[in-house]
Write an enzyme that holds these catalytic residues in place. Structure first.
Site, short mmCIF file in Angstrom:
data_model
loop_
_atom_site.label_atom_id
_atom_site.label_comp_id
_atom_site.label_asym_id
_atom_site.label_seq_id
_atom_site.Cartn_x
_atom_site.Cartn_y
_atom_site.Cartn_z
N ARG A 69 0.84 -1.21 0.00
CA ARG A 69 0.00 0.00 0.00
C ARG A 69 0.87 1.26 0.00
NH1 ARG A 69 -4.33 -0.57 4.47
NH2 ARG A 69 -4.72 1.59 3.79
N ASN A 101 -8.09 8.87 6.21
CA ASN A 101 -7.09 8.31 5.30
C ASN A 101 -5.72 8.26 5.96
OD1 ASN A 101 -9.18 8.30 3.49
ND2 ASN A 101 -8.53 10.15 2.42
N VAL A 102 -4.95 7.28 5.56
CA VAL A 102 -3.59 7.12 6.12
C VAL A 102 -2.54 7.41 5.05
CG1 VAL A 102 -4.38 5.39 7.81
CG2 VAL A 102 -3.56 4.62 5.57
N ASP A 103 -3.00 8.00 3.90
CA ASP A 103 -2.12 8.10 2.72
C ASP A 103 -1.28 9.37 2.66
OD1 ASP A 103 -5.11 8.76 0.71
OD2 ASP A 103 -3.88 10.14 1.89
N HIS A 118 -6.94 7.88 11.72
CA HIS A 118 -6.52 6.48 11.63
C HIS A 118 -5.02 6.32 11.43
CE1 HIS A 118 -10.88 5.25 10.40
NE2 HIS A 118 -10.75 5.48 11.68
N CYS A 129 8.84 -0.66 22.74
CA CYS A 129 9.28 0.59 23.41
C CYS A 129 8.68 1.84 22.77
CB CYS A 129 10.82 0.67 23.36
SG CYS A 129 11.47 1.08 21.73
N CYS A 147 13.15 -3.19 15.95
CA CYS A 147 13.55 -1.92 16.57
C CYS A 147 15.07 -1.92 16.84
CB CYS A 147 12.79 -1.78 17.89
SG CYS A 147 13.27 -0.34 18.87
N CYS A 150 15.45 -1.83 20.91
CA CYS A 150 15.13 -2.94 21.84
C CYS A 150 14.85 -4.24 21.12
CB CYS A 150 13.93 -2.56 22.71
SG CYS A 150 12.37 -2.68 21.81
N ASN A 213 -19.96 12.80 -2.87
CA ASN A 213 -19.69 11.38 -3.07
C ASN A 213 -20.21 11.00 -4.46
OD1 ASN A 213 -19.68 8.44 -2.80
ND2 ASN A 213 -19.42 8.83 -0.62
C1 BV8 Z 1 -12.60 0.73 17.86
C2 BV8 Z 1 -7.32 -0.10 8.94
C3 BV8 Z 1 -12.69 0.10 20.12
C4 BV8 Z 1 -6.27 0.82 8.61
C5 BV8 Z 1 -9.42 0.88 9.28
C6 BV8 Z 1 -15.86 -5.41 16.87
C7 BV8 Z 1 -14.64 -5.32 17.52
C8 BV8 Z 1 -13.95 -4.11 17.63
C9 BV8 Z 1 -14.49 -2.98 17.08
C10 BV8 Z 1 -15.71 -3.09 16.42
C11 BV8 Z 1 -16.41 -4.27 16.32
N1 BV8 Z 1 -17.57 -4.04 15.62
C12 BV8 Z 1 -17.63 -2.75 15.28
C13 BV8 Z 1 -16.51 -2.16 15.76
C14 BV8 Z 1 -16.15 -0.82 15.60
C15 BV8 Z 1 -15.24 -0.76 14.37
C16 BV8 Z 1 -16.16 -0.44 13.21
O1 BV8 Z 1 -16.56 0.69 13.09
N2 BV8 Z 1 -16.51 -1.48 12.45
C17 BV8 Z 1 -17.43 -1.26 11.35
C18 BV8 Z 1 -17.19 -2.33 10.28
C19 BV8 Z 1 -18.87 -1.32 11.91
N3 BV8 Z 1 -14.29 0.30 14.62
C20 BV8 Z 1 -13.09 0.00 15.09
O2 BV8 Z 1 -12.65 -1.12 15.21
C21 BV8 Z 1 -12.29 1.21 15.51
N4 BV8 Z 1 -11.79 0.99 16.83
O3 BV8 Z 1 -13.80 0.70 17.80
O4 BV8 Z 1 -11.91 0.45 18.99
C22 BV8 Z 1 -11.92 0.51 21.31
C23 BV8 Z 1 -12.26 1.71 21.95
C24 BV8 Z 1 -11.56 2.06 23.09
C25 BV8 Z 1 -10.50 1.25 23.56
C26 BV8 Z 1 -10.16 0.07 22.88
C27 BV8 Z 1 -10.87 -0.31 21.75
C28 BV8 Z 1 -11.09 1.41 14.60
C29 BV8 Z 1 -11.58 1.80 13.25
C30 BV8 Z 1 -10.39 2.06 12.36
C31 BV8 Z 1 -10.13 0.82 11.59
N5 BV8 Z 1 -9.15 1.06 10.55
N6 BV8 Z 1 -8.51 0.48 8.43
C32 BV8 Z 1 -5.91 0.62 7.19
O5 BV8 Z 1 -5.37 -0.45 6.86
O6 BV8 Z 1 -6.18 1.56 6.42
S1 BV8 Z 1 -10.95 1.10 8.68
C33 BV8 Z 1 -10.94 1.62 7.03
O7 BV8 Z 1 -12.24 2.20 6.83
C34 BV8 Z 1 -9.96 2.72 6.65
O8 BV8 Z 1 -9.15 3.11 7.72
C35 BV8 Z 1 -10.84 3.89 6.24
O9 BV8 Z 1 -10.28 5.05 6.73
C36 BV8 Z 1 -12.11 3.60 6.94
C37 BV8 Z 1 -13.33 4.27 6.34
O10 BV8 Z 1 -13.46 3.87 4.99
P1 BV8 Z 1 -13.75 5.03 3.90
O11 BV8 Z 1 -12.66 6.03 3.99
O12 BV8 Z 1 -15.15 5.52 4.05
O13 BV8 Z 1 -13.56 4.25 2.54
P2 BV8 Z 1 -14.62 3.35 1.78
O14 BV8 Z 1 -13.90 2.55 0.77
O15 BV8 Z 1 -15.50 2.65 2.79
O16 BV8 Z 1 -15.58 4.40 1.04
C38 BV8 Z 1 -15.06 5.17 -0.03
C39 BV8 Z 1 -16.17 6.15 -0.41
O17 BV8 Z 1 -15.69 7.04 -1.41
C40 BV8 Z 1 -17.40 5.48 -0.99
O18 BV8 Z 1 -18.56 6.06 -0.40
C41 BV8 Z 1 -17.34 5.84 -2.50
O19 BV8 Z 1 -18.64 5.98 -3.06
C42 BV8 Z 1 -16.64 7.16 -2.44
N7 BV8 Z 1 -15.87 7.53 -3.64
C43 BV8 Z 1 -15.14 6.71 -4.45
N8 BV8 Z 1 -14.55 7.45 -5.43
C44 BV8 Z 1 -14.89 8.75 -5.19
C45 BV8 Z 1 -15.74 8.81 -4.07
N9 BV8 Z 1 -16.27 9.96 -3.60
C46 BV8 Z 1 -15.95 11.10 -4.27
N10 BV8 Z 1 -15.13 11.12 -5.36
C47 BV8 Z 1 -14.60 9.97 -5.85
N11 BV8 Z 1 -13.81 10.02 -6.92
ZN ZN Z 2 11.77 -0.86 20.63
#
Ligand code: BV8
Ligand code: ZN
Length: 246
Positions: A69, A101-103, A118, A129, A147, A150, A213
């Site tokens: 990525r 986004n992370v990009d 994110h 560490c 690392c 460590c 969108n």
């Molecule tokens: C948390 C990894 C708790 C990084 C991402 C069970 C267990 C644990 C948690 C959960 C669970 N069930 C639900 C949850 C919560 C979970 C969650 O929300 N799940 C969803 C599926 C319901 N959330 C989490 O796990 C979060 N953490 O809850 O922790 C906690 C709290 C306290 C203490 C301890 C623990 C963490 C969420 C972050 C996860 N990371 N990715 C990586 O590898 O990148 S998620 C992933 O989705 C990406 O990070 C991205 O940022 C994120 C959102 O996606 P979008 O950006 O919306 O992208 P997508 O493709 O979906 O949509 C693109 C859109 O663009 C579309 O609408 C399309 O139409 C449009 N588009 C396309 N082209 C264009 C356009 N629009 C305009 N112009 C264009 N040209």
């Molecule tokens: Zn370390």
């Protein structure tokens, strides 16, 4: 593009503006989204890659997926959508970008107040560490690096599923959203929490919500104005509209 009058009036009076962005804003830079037709989650399973247990189980596989990525991101450039946001910063008192986004493309475009909910694929840290490493400091070996301090495993500085968004970043982003006059929601399915709560918070505190969108999403029915089209085309048109009355 013809915009409706109450949006134009808002553009004329707004002081604080937030852009809440997702993978869609980077699609026109060639960075794949997660859930679209060409989305990353079509080819890979997030639960097998984007979480800490997967990393501990198979650090080299997860590391290699992020290297794949990173290569895409490093070959990508900010597109007219990212750049229009930077330009709009000249016409409002306060413009912030709250991105999922992370990009790194908002930073590379020149945006100043960027809240990376994110994390950032160019940053990494040791799981033992917490020493921080930029990607370009790490030698490419095909395996998860160790690392220097460590010997611990180094991971991407990205918020994985089941991990919390850093509280300080999220609280600051929430405050920006609550104080915004206009909150643009650009290129996101708005289904990942807690990030997806940002637009709702903004609206509850009086922000005018504008969604950009290529298709309707789960929040389209409650935003104030839904603009269907590519963000790389619509954002520059909004900038042109602003320039027409400045
Ligand atoms: C948390 C990894 C708790 C990084 C991402 C069970 C267990 C644990 C948690 C959960 C669970 N069930 C639900 C949850 C919560 C979970 C969650 O929300 N799940 C969803 C599926 C319901 N959330 C989490 O796990 C979060 N953490 O809850 O922790 C906690 C709290 C306290 C203490 C301890 C623990 C963490 C969420 C972050 C996860 N990371 N990715 C990586 O590898 O990148 S998620 C992933 O989705 C990406 O990070 C991205 O940022 C994120 C959102 O996606 P979008 O950006 O919306 O992208 P997508 O493709 O979906 O949509 C693109 C859109 O663009 C579309 O609408 C399309 O139409 C449009 N588009 C396309 N082209 C264009 C356009 N629009 C305009 N112009 C264009 N040209
Ligand atoms: Zn370390």
């Amino acid at each position: 593009m013809k915009f409706n009058q109450d949006f134009i009036d808002k553009l004329k009076t707004a002081k604080s503006v937030v852009f809440f962005t997702g993978a869609g804003i980077s699609a026109e830079s060639g960075v794949p989204t997660f859930r679209g037709k060409e989305g990353l989650w079509k080819k890979f399973k997030p639960q097998e890659l984007a979480n800490f247990d997967a990393f501990i189980r198979n650090p080299d596989l997860v590391w290699e997926w992020y290297q794949y990525r990173r290569k895409i991101v490093e070959e990508a450039n900010p597109n007219p959508g990212h750049l229009a946001i930077v330009e709009m910063g000249k016409y409002f008192e306060d413009v912030s970008v709250i991105t999922q986004n992370v990009d790194d493309l908002h930073n590379r475009a020149g945006s100043k107040n960027v809240y990376e909910l994110h994390g950032n694929i160019e940053r990494n840290y040791c799981i033992d560490c917490e020493a921080i490493y930029n990607t370009n400091e790490l030698e490419v070996t095909g395996k998860a690096p160790r690392c220097k301090k460590c010997g611990g495993l180094i991971r991407p500085d990205i918020v994985w599923f089941g991990e919390p968004i850093p509280q300080s970043i999220f609280s600051a982003a929430e405050l920006k959203a609550k104080n915004s006059d206009i909150c643009f929601v650009v290129g996101t399915t708005a289904i990942i929490y807690p990030a997806a709560s940002i637009p709702r918070l903004a609206k509850e505190d009086g922000a005018y919500l504008v969604e950009i969108n290529i298709e309707p999403t789960e929040i389209s029915h409650w935003v104030d104005y839904s603009l269907i089209g590519k963000s790389g085309e619509i954002l520059p048109e909004i900038l042109a509209e602003i320039r027409s009355f400045h």
